[in-house]
Structures are given as structure tokens and as C-alpha cells.
Design an enzyme around this catalytic site. Structure first.
Site, PDB file in Angstrom:
ATOM      1  N   HIS A 125       0.826  -1.204   0.000  1.00 15.76           N
ATOM      2  CA  HIS A 125       0.000   0.000   0.000  1.00 15.76           C
ATOM      3  C   HIS A 125       0.864   1.259   0.000  1.00 15.76           C
ATOM      4  CE1 HIS A 125      -3.852  -2.065   0.744  1.00 15.76           C
ATOM      5  NE2 HIS A 125      -3.110  -2.939   1.409  1.00 15.76           N
ATOM      6  N   CYS A 135       1.056 -26.601 -15.381  1.00 18.59           N
ATOM      7  CA  CYS A 135       0.352 -25.327 -15.536  1.00 18.59           C
ATOM      8  C   CYS A 135       1.314 -24.161 -15.361  1.00 18.59           C
ATOM      9  CB  CYS A 135      -0.780 -25.217 -14.518  1.00 18.59           C
ATOM     10  SG  CYS A 135      -1.984 -26.534 -14.665  1.00 18.59           S
ATOM     11  N   CYS A 176      -4.796 -26.054 -12.926  1.00 17.94           N
ATOM     12  CA  CYS A 176      -5.357 -27.361 -12.557  1.00 17.94           C
ATOM     13  C   CYS A 176      -5.281 -27.580 -11.048  1.00 17.94           C
ATOM     14  CB  CYS A 176      -4.721 -28.503 -13.341  1.00 17.94           C
ATOM     15  SG  CYS A 176      -3.340 -29.334 -12.550  1.00 17.94           S
ATOM     16  N   CYS A 207       0.218 -32.432 -10.756  1.00 19.53           N
ATOM     17  CA  CYS A 207       1.565 -32.531 -10.194  1.00 19.53           C
ATOM     18  C   CYS A 207       1.605 -33.057  -8.768  1.00 19.53           C
ATOM     19  CB  CYS A 207       2.300 -31.194 -10.285  1.00 19.53           C
ATOM     20  SG  CYS A 207       1.607 -29.871  -9.284  1.00 19.53           S
TER      21      CYS A 207
END
Lengths: 431, 479, 125
Positions: free
Chosen positions: B49, B402, B437, B442
Site C-alpha cells: 500500500h 500449468c 489445474c 503434479c
């Protein structure tokens, strides 16, 4: 850069059938790239029987079906690489792959066949609220653990989704000693084959709750239980219908998604319904010389149809290489005919999509199979095909369901009678 | 007897540990979970922030701005993902424009640099997917995004390599005052220490109240989040906040993450259970409703996972970082809710300064403030990557399809200081299993690697420690 | 006469079968699209049988489980006896498709055979 006539991405049922077909159609330089340690893809973990009735006229298990194609590939001395990940394919068909022994390699392909298969939808995509403990598996992950590695993912099982893998896993878990308490299906019909409901659920007294879903997941570390609720027609849980189930395992069989990361990377035009590429009558994508087949193109129910589709893709890729080599080398005097605008296939009124999406009549085979899925359960309805405004096919089907792929055959001879045809429409019509 | 024991290996505890390791100090972090970064620090927005939110003059405001300023150098020293891509606070109604000005003015008071109020045209040029209704926005270029795991893990690793001890799976049950310090009674035995740093997140009030007569109260405030696929990762290019208003309250933010995903959240739901990190249907629905107010065409179909984190909301909404008057040597690091992640570097320094002034530690001449993160082969050229695989073939073996994470990265995650012991530990360090996925593919492979490398059985591999075992037996074992 | 409805499991079509039965006498099977449906219906009502598939452990390969099946269908009520009989079977690589894993499983007269190739570590195919 090393060059191949055809590079096939994936050595599962689609890739193998495409490779075998490409070789049988006269292409010597074919390379299959497989990311897993063995050929055969997901079939290796599908140890149940029921494969091959169309292709081999006998009932085989998944590994046996794969072995038939692997044996053919070996007989034909097809070149393949295992444990090899394709990292990228450029629109110019430069394939970048990686493995432990060769490192990073780039090869030039004249044609590419995409056969990467699909993956399972995960819990996240369903927005099931609750905790995130261990014990939640996609059905395919559990199938791998049980069938390939011999591990039990849990003892008391609830299955969400009645797709075929979910049904098959209900039986597998039961036969390995687990208690499958219920299979819950969001839709009012099962997404799996009817015979799997009989032989995987009914045989073992496993209840199937249609129009039910999981609305809560309990257990901070390992899963302790789930809550099921009935859903209304809009798929929203109905208050007051909640039922708690104690379980240590939740298997999800909630849909398959074609794995098109590589296709997207190439900039191939995709279909929003199938999540696969749009293809023409030759199963060729929007990039000439790039073909797609099997579950990467659209998710199939039966591997036999994958093989059939992939065989066509392999043949078409071979044909592409032959025509293009000729033009490129100037050895072959054939004139490349200017292509006529392709005819669009439009899926309407209950038909969700068609594969292929376009047809070039000159290039199609004498009989072309168009595959599609419907969006709801239809009883005693007709599949109708319109050539522009004229209805040319009107075939009654006793039952059609989203879980079962449909097909119709188009006749080249018939299409040639309509030289000005712009659009073919496929739709469901009430009796 | 330890000089300092830090309760909690979240981002505040890790920051304090790292700053303390600049000194010759016998310090130990005790953590009830199996790994660092298992509580509030792992489930938040990952926002750095700018510093215009906190009340001017508050400790929160001071540490936010300081932490923000420190983050850039720290990211370089400790090699964790951080991008200063700026933020926008979106104002949709002309009548709420004064709210925007109020934020701007507070930012100026807090020392936030380079803010500007942008008009509609400029906002839409910058972020074409912002709602058409936008009238103006507060642009804060100093805001950024950080990988919360990356920051937490990096600081802990660096503290560890500089000599701080870490005890995991160790839950503090009781704190007793003893001569010259405290005794920490844990489920792994008792430990004595001269000083205690209470960085226990949503449990900080429990430990505070064990030693002090002046009670504090912390409410776990749940925030539900939804993480979207990388395909949606560039829907906005910087963090987009809603301008708080009467109708929708604080609103939810939409932000890219350092991993390239899109994150939507959080809700703010006060709960009783400090372990209550379950998302709820109402919470998720609220996100879908509110996120679309400021950002149009949000592809909510591409959600890959939902999660919830608990902010440690102290009743006065202020950081409490001080030595307790009635408990000398007990340093609170409490009420660490947003902007706690941003403030962490400054919080660590403040805690270390309090302890140094009290204990007069000598400087640690061997302190090395740099740390190399896990190599990300995707940042290499093809030639460099080829070279890497020739040297270490494990980098040629993709485990997570992925996120394209190789065995090499997973081995590094397991074997580095304070290495990963569970699937989530590997995930937070490498991203393996964090993709679309969600570890379906994995997980079994990563389990095999963990079992092999840690020389334990597959039955001992957990998702996240404790009883979160993944496989429970072998086929037919009960038949 | 009674009418019984079944779904044929002979192939993925899953034909809805109707069987007309008088006592133990099957009068007529309808709804099937091929002769297998007729045969299935008659068998299902008299002596229901199933092919059973499972896995057994294998050593000496990077593969640790071999998939197996009963060479023919066995009585439905023998399914669990069949699976239990496979519990402690351990094979040594190499294993070839069709190799007999267990003869006459659970006294059914049916052999269990391997359904995948398993190469030994020394000859990984």
C-alpha cells in the site's frame, strides 16, 4: 535447426493414432513428443474395460488399447521422445521442447498435429465454499494414485460429479476397500454413460443423487465431511435440503477442459464452447498445417472416436506436407487451386457446437463425420441438418444427452449438388 | 536461555527475526505450523500500500509509508517478487469526489509521494477495463504488489542463515514470568528466554493477556478471495481499489499478482474462530457482486481457486508494537492487519530497535543481508536454460505443467534453508500446484519427490503439515 | 408375465432393454440393437457376470503396479473374492499383456491376466 515433416504434440491415444496414420500415408519424417515417461497417455491409468469395441471389435482395458497403438508405432519405427515437454510452438511451426538429456531444443516442422489431451476442472472453478483440507482430489488424480501407484487416497468417499471418471472411480475405490457413500450430480441427469451407472454404481448399491451439489467442506487439515444440498432448476441450493456426510475424501468429476496453452500461444482461433481450436473439414486449425485431434480439440466420451478422428488428422497432415513440399520445392507441377470460401456449420437449437466448424467441399472425404453435443436431455427428437434453408437430414434419436457425443455424416456427393451453399445448420427438432 | 523468542513465523515474526539477526543474539522463532507463512501472511491481497489509508499520525501510517519505501531495496537484497506498478482508487459518483480528496490529503500528511487525482479520461486510458461510470481516481504510483510468501520466506531464510533458530510444529500453550525473563510452555517442551516477541497474528491477544493486566482484544476478520487464471492476469495492470462509500462499504479490490494472476477480494467478515479460514457462499457471492462495480467485464468464469484469510483486527485498528509496561521484555507485535504486509520491513526494524535499546546487543559481524531466491528458469534465454539443464538435468523435467515448474526448482525448495516439507510448502516457494489445474496433475509427482528427498514414506507427506496427509493406505489393505 | 427393464452394459450405447418373463422363463427381450443385448439380458437375470479389473504389485521396474483383468466375466457375487485373492500377489518384471497373474481366481475357473507391458529396469523397452 533440425526439421521434421510432421511433429505430433502428445503421445496419448490421439497422438499415437495420428502418428501411425501419418506414416501409413507415406510420411517418413514424423516425431511424437510425449511429456510423460511412457506413451499411451491417460489410457495407462484407465485400467477398466470397455475400450475398443469400435476400433478392434473387442472389449479391451485402457492399457491394452494403448498397447495396440504403441505396438503399431514401434512396428513402423516411429520416432518418439518421452519425458519431453513442449514449451512453445511458434506460428511458423518452430517447436521448442525440453527434456533432461537434450536440454532445450528447437525443431522446424512442416505440419504439426496438436494432441495434448485435456485436464480436469478443479474445485476452484466450481466455487464450492468451505475449508481447503487435504482429501479433495480430482477423480483423475485419485485414479492415478490408486491405479498407477497403489495408494489409497482415503477410506470414506463422496464423489461430486457423475462424469465417467467419477463413476469409474466409485467402483475402483469400492473394490479397493473404500466406502463410497454417495455420488452427487449438480445436473438433473448424469454426465456419464448409462452403462457406467449400472456397473459402477448400481452393482455396488452406491446412491446417485441428481440435482445435488456440495455446499460446504469441513476439516482444517484432512477432510472431515461435506454438506450436500438439492439444487433448484437454476442450480441454486435449496435451503432446508442440506445433508451432512462424514467423509475423508471428496472426489471431483466435474468436467474436462482441453489443454490448449500451446495452441493459445500460437495464436490459434479458439472455440468458446469446446475450449478447443476451431477446425475445418481436415481438422486443420486457423493456422494452415496445424491440425488438432482428440480431447485437445473437444472432449470425447469414447477413445475409439479419438482414434478415428486422430487417424483422419494424421492423414490430412500427411496430405498437407505432400502438397506443400511440392509447391515449396517446385518439383511438382500441380497447381494449387484457389480455395473456395468454406461453408460454415452452425450449431443452433440445442446443438452446442460442431466439429468441424467449416467445410471446404473439395477437400472433404466422401463421407465426413460431424461430431457435436447437445445442451440438454432430449427424448424422441430429431437431429436435422439444413443446407441453407432446405432440410436435408432429419433423423430420429430416441435419447440424446449432453454426456454423450452425437454425430451425423455428410455426403460429399450430396454437397456437390449445392454449389452455392453458404451455411449448414444442425439443430434439434421436436417430434 | 534464549535472548529472544519470537512467537509466530508469519511476516512480522520473520521480519523481526531478520532484523535481529543483524546482532549477536541468541534468538529463536517458535511456530505452531509446519512452515513459515501459514497464517494471515499467506492469505491476503499481496498489496504494497502507498500509505494514504491510515489515520495521519498513527503508527500504522508511519510504518506503512516506511515499509513501502524499504520494499524496493529489500526485494533486491532478498530476491523476492515485487513490482511497483501503482494503484488507483476509483470514484464512481461525483458526490463522492470529496472522499477521494480526503484520501489524497491524508496521503500527503502521511508522506506518500507523487499521488495525483486523475480525471475520467486519463483513468480509462491507463486502465481501459475500469467501469465506464468512473468520474475520477486517486493514482498512487508508489503502491505495488509483492508475493506475500516470497517476502515472508525470504526474510525467514535470511534470518536463519544469519543464525536465528526456528522451531516448527511447536505450539506455545502458556507463558510464565520467571526470573530475568519468561518460560514458554509448548507442546514440545519448555523454553526460557529473556525477551518475547509476540507476533502471533490472530492469537496475539491471547499471549498478550497471559502476561499483562492491560488486556487487548483481537477479532479475526475474514477476507474471502478469488484467484483468476493467468489468462485474466492483465485485465487490469495495477491494483484497483474501490472508494469506500456508504452503499457498498469498503468494497473489494482487483489486482494483478506478482505471479501473473488476477486477484479479487477481500470481504470483511468478523468471525469467532481464529482458525475459521473457510470461505462461505455469501462471501464468494459478495465478491462477485462488488468486484464488478469498479472493473468491467471481469472474467469471473476463470476463477481457479477461492481462499480466505483472517486479519488480526485489534479493537482500536492500530498496530501495537511496544514493550509492555507491566511485562518488561515482552514486546507486542499485535493488531497486524492491513497494511501489515507492507509495513513488515519497518515493523521488523522497529521491533529489533526496541530490543537492541533494551539489551544492547553487539552487531553481528558475519551478517549477510542478501539471499538468492529460487531460480525461475522462465526468466532465462533458451541458451541459458539449455546450459542449466546440461549442468542440472532436473531442470529439464517439468513437474507442474500449468506453471511449468521443473524438478530442479522443487529440489531447490526442499533443500534450501528452512526448506519445504509439504505440498503447500513447495507450492508457496515454487508455484508448483498453484496453476489452473490446482495440483491435480503434479501433486502425486511432487509427493514422490518430497518422499524421496526427505527420506520419508508417502504416507507421511502432507498437504500442509499436521493431519493433512494425502494418502492413507495401500490398495486392498483393508480387504 | 412380468416386465423387467435393464440397461445393457455390452457397449457404450447402453440400450434400454425390456425383458418379458414368465416364472423363470424368459419370453422375449426387446430394446436391444444387437444380439449382445439379448444375451446380456438373459444372463443378467439368471447368472449375472462381470469382467473384473484391478492391479497387483510388481517389482524390478519403474512401474510399481500392473493392471490386470479376469480373462472372462465371472459371477457378480465373486467380484470381491476375486479382488481379495489378488491382494498379496507380487509379480517380477518383465510382465507382458496376457501373462497369467493368477490361475482360476477364487475357484471361478477364470484366470486373471496382465493388461499392460511392464519392462524391467535393465531393458526399459
Amino acid at each position: 535447426m533440425k526439421a521434421y515433416d510432421i511433429v505430433i504434440i502428445g503421445g496419448g491415444p490421439a497422438g499415437l493414432a495420428a502418428a501411425v496414420s501419418a506414416r501409413k500415408n507415406g510420411i517418413d519424417s514424423v516425431l511424437v513428443l510425449e511429456r510423460d515417461k511412457e506413451l499411451g497417455g491417460i489410457l495407462n491409468q484407465c485400467i477398466h474395460n470397455g475400450f475398443g469395441l469400435h476400433t478392434f471389435k473387442e472389449e479391451l482395458t485402457g492399457p491394452e488399447y494403448a498397447a495396440r497403438f504403441i505396438a503399431q508405432a514401434k512396428e513402423l519405427h516411429l520416432e518418439y521422445k518421452r519425458n519431453t515437454m513442449v514449451m512453445e510452438i511458434s506460428p511458423e511451426k518452430v517447436v521448442t521442447y525440453m527434456n533432461r538429456t537434450e536440454g532445450m531444443q528447437q525443431i522446424q516442422a512442416k505440419a504439426v498435429v496438436l494432441a495434448m489431451g485435456c485436464r480436469e476442472r478443479s474445485r476452484g472453478a466450481l466455487n464450492i465454499p468451505g475449508y481447503r483440507p487435504a482429501g479433495i482430489f480430482s477423480a483423475g488424480t485419485a485414479q492415478r494414485l490408486v491405479n498407477m501407484e497403489g495408494y489409497m487416497p482415503g477410506r470414506e468417499v463422496v464423489i461430486l460429479g457423475s462424469g465417467d471418471i467419477g463413476l469409474i472411480m466409485a467402483r475402483r475405490m469400492t473394490l479397493e476397500g473404500a466406502k463410497v457413500k454417495v455420488v452427487s450430480e449438480l445436473m438433473p441427469y448424469s454426465g456419464g454413460l448409462k452403462r457406467n451407472i449400472v456397473q459402477c454404481l448400481d452393482d455396488y448399491g452406491i446412491p446417485l443423487k441428481l440435482s445435488h451439489t456440495v455446499i460446504d467442506i469441513r476439516g482444517k487439515e484432512r477432510l472431515e465431511g461435506v454438506t450436500l444440498a438439492k439444487v433448484d432448476e437454476g442450480g441454486k441450493p435449496v435451503p432446508g435440503t442440506e445433508e451432512d456426510y462424514t467423509c475423508d475424501t471428496l472426489l471431483l468429476s466435474v468436467g474436462l477442459i482441453p489443454e490448449n496453452e500451446l495452441s493459445n500461444g500460437m495464436g490459434i482461433e479458439m472455440n468458446r464452447v469446446t475450449s478447443g481450436p476451431n477446425v475445418n473439414e481436415s481438422l486443420e486449425t486457423s493456422i494452415p498445417g496445424v491440425f488438432a485431434c482428440g480431447n485437445v480439440l473437444h472432449v470425447h466420451d469414447l477413445v475409439d472416436f479419438v482414434s478415428e478422428e486422430a487417424t483422419a488428422a494424421g492423414k490430412n497432415a500427411a496430405e498437407y506436407v505432400r502438397q506443400n513440399s511440392g509447391a515449396a520445392c517446385g518439383l511438382d507441377g500441380r497447381e494449387v487451386l484457389p480455395q473456395k470460401a468454406a461453408i460454415e456449420l452452425e450449431a443452433v437449437a440445442g446443438v452446442r457446437y460442431t466439429v468441424p466448424k467449416t467445410i471446404n467441399v473439395e477437400r472433404m472425404t466422401d463421407k465426413l463425420t460431424v461430431r457435436f453435443r447437445v445442451g440438454a436431455v432430449y427424448k424422441n427428437c430429431y437431429v436435422s441438418v439444413y443446407f441453407d434453408e432446405e432440410r436435408v437430414i432429419h433423423k430420429k434419436r430416441p435419447v440424446m444427452a449432453p454426456g454423450e457425443m452425437e454425430d451425423i455424416r455428410l455426403d460429399k456427393a450430396k454437397l456437390l449438388e449445392y454449389p452455392d451453399l453458404k451455411k449448414i445448420t444442425i439443430q434439434i427438432e421436436e417430434a | 536461555m534464549y535472548d529472544v523468542m519470537i512467537i509466530g513465523a508469519g511476516v512480522s515474526g520473520a521480519a523481526a527475526a531478520r532484523e535481529l539477526s543483524r546482532y549477536k543474539v541468541n534468538a529463536c522463532v517458535v511456530e505452531k505450523a509446519e512452515d513459515v507463512c501459514c497464517g494471515t501472511s499467506k492469505a491476503n491481497s499481496g498489496i504494497v500500500h502507498a500509505g494514504y489509508d491510515a489515520v495521519a499520525g498513527s503508527l500504522m501510517a508511519k510504518l506503512n509509508v516506511e515499509g513501502n519505501e524499504m520494499m524496493g531495496d529489500l526485494a533486491k537484497e532478498l530476491d523476492f517478487p515485487f513490482q511497483r506498478e501503482g494503484s488507483l482508487v476509483v470514484c464512481l459518483q461525483e458526490e463522492n469526489r470529496p472522499g477521494l480528496q480526503e484520501l489524497y490529503d491524508r496521503g500527503v500528511q502521511n508522506g506518500v509521494k507523487d499521488m495525483r487525482i486523475l480525471e475520467r479520461g486519463e483513468v480509462l486510458q491507463m486502465e481501459p477495463n475500469i467501469s465506464e461510470e468512473v468520474v475520477a481516481a486517486l493514482y498512487a504510483p508508489t503502491a505495488g504488489i509483492v508475493c506475500p510468501f516470497g517476502l515472508n520466506i525470504a526474510m525467514a531464510e535470511n534470518a536463519y542463515t544469519n543464525g536465528v533458530e526456528f522451531k516448527f510444529n511447536t505450539e506455545v500453550k502458556q507463558i510464565e514470568k520467571i526470573d530475568g525473563g519468561y518460560r514458554l510452555v509448548t507442546d514440545k517442551g519448555d523454553f526460557e528466554t529473556k525477551c518475547v516477541v509476540n507476533a502471533a497474528g490472530v492469537y496475539a491477544d491471547v499471549f498478550h493477556n497471559m502476561v499483562s493486566g492491560k488486556k487487548i482484544h483481537i477479532t479475526p476478520r475474514r477476507g474471502d478471495y478469488q484467484l483468476l487464471d493467468k489468462a485474466a492476469g492483465t485485465h487490469v495492470n495495477r491494483t484497483v481499489f474501490a472508494l469506500p462509500n456508504r452503499k457498498y462499504g469498503k468494497g473489494v479490490l482487483v489486482t494483478p499478482t506478482t505471479h501473473g494472476n488476477l486477484l479479487v477480494g477481500p470481504t470483511a467478515i468478523d468471525v469467532d474462530n481464529p482458525e475459521g479460514t473457510n470461505t462461505t457462499a455469501e462471501g464468494l457471492r459478495e465478491l462477485t457482486e462488488k468486484a464488478g462495480l469498479n472493473v468491467k467485464n471481469l472474467p469471473m468464469r476463470q476463477v481457479i481457486t477461492s481462499f480466505a484469510g483472517l486479519r488480526a483486527h485489534e479493537d482500536n485498528h492500530e498496530f501495537i508494537i511496544e514493550e509492555l509496561v507491566d511485562a518488561p521484555g515482552f514486546i507486542d507485535c499485535a493488531g497486524m492487519e492491513s497494511p501489515g504486509l507492507t509495513s513488515a520491513p519497518a515493523v521488523g526494524k522497529m521491533v529489533a530497535d526496541i530490543l537492541q535499546q533494551k539489551m544492547h546487543f553487539e552487531r553481528n559481524p558475519d551478517f549477510n543481508g542478501t539471499r538468492k531466491g529460487i531460480l525461475n528458469p522462465a526468466t532465462l534465454s533458451i541458451e541459458e536454460r539449455d546450459e542449466l539443464i546440461k549442468k542440472h538435468p532436473a531442470y529439464g523435467n517439468i513437474i507442474c505443467r500449468c506453471e511449468m515448474i521443473s524438478e530442479g526448482e522443487i529440489l531447490d525448495a526442499i533443500h534450501r534453508p528452512l526448506g519445504a516439507k509439504s505440498l503447500d510448502g513447495v507450492k508457496r516457494r515454487t508455484r508448483a500446484g498453484m496453476g489452473r489445474c490446482q495440483s491435480g496433475f503434479c501433486a502425486p509427482r511432487t509427493m514422490e519427490i518430497l518422499a524421496r528427498e526427505l527420506q520419508v514414506s508417502m504416507y507421511d507427506i502432507t498437504k500442509s503439515g499436521g493431519d493433512s496427509n494425502i494418502v492413507v493406505g495401500t490398495n486392498k489393505d483393508l480387504l | 408375465m412380468v416386465k423387467i427393464n435393464l440397461i445393457c452394459i455390452g457397449c457404450p450405447m447402453g440400450c434400454p432393454l425390456t425383458i418379458e418373463k414368465e416364472g423363470s422363463n424368459i419370453l422375449r427381450v426387446t430394446g436391444n440393437t444387437c444380439p449382445r443385448g439379448d444375451a446380456y439380458a438373459r444372463k443378467e437375470l439368471t447368472n449375472p457376470t462381470r469382467i473384473v479389473t484391478s492391479t497387483v504389485a510388481v517389482e524390478g521396474s519403474d512401474v510399481v503396479r500392473v493392471s490386470v483383468k479376469t480373462r472372462e466375466d465371472i459371477p457378480k457375487d465373486m467380484i470381491f473374492a476375486c479382488v481379495k485373492a489378488l491382494k498379496n500377489v507380487r509379480l517380477k518384471a518383465p510382465v507382458h499383456i496376457g501373462d497369467v497373474v493368477l490361475e482360476n481366481v477364487a475357484g471361478t475357473g477364470v484366470d486373471v491376466v496382465a493388461t499392460r507391458e511392464v519392462y524391467s529396469l535393465s531393458d526399459p523397452g
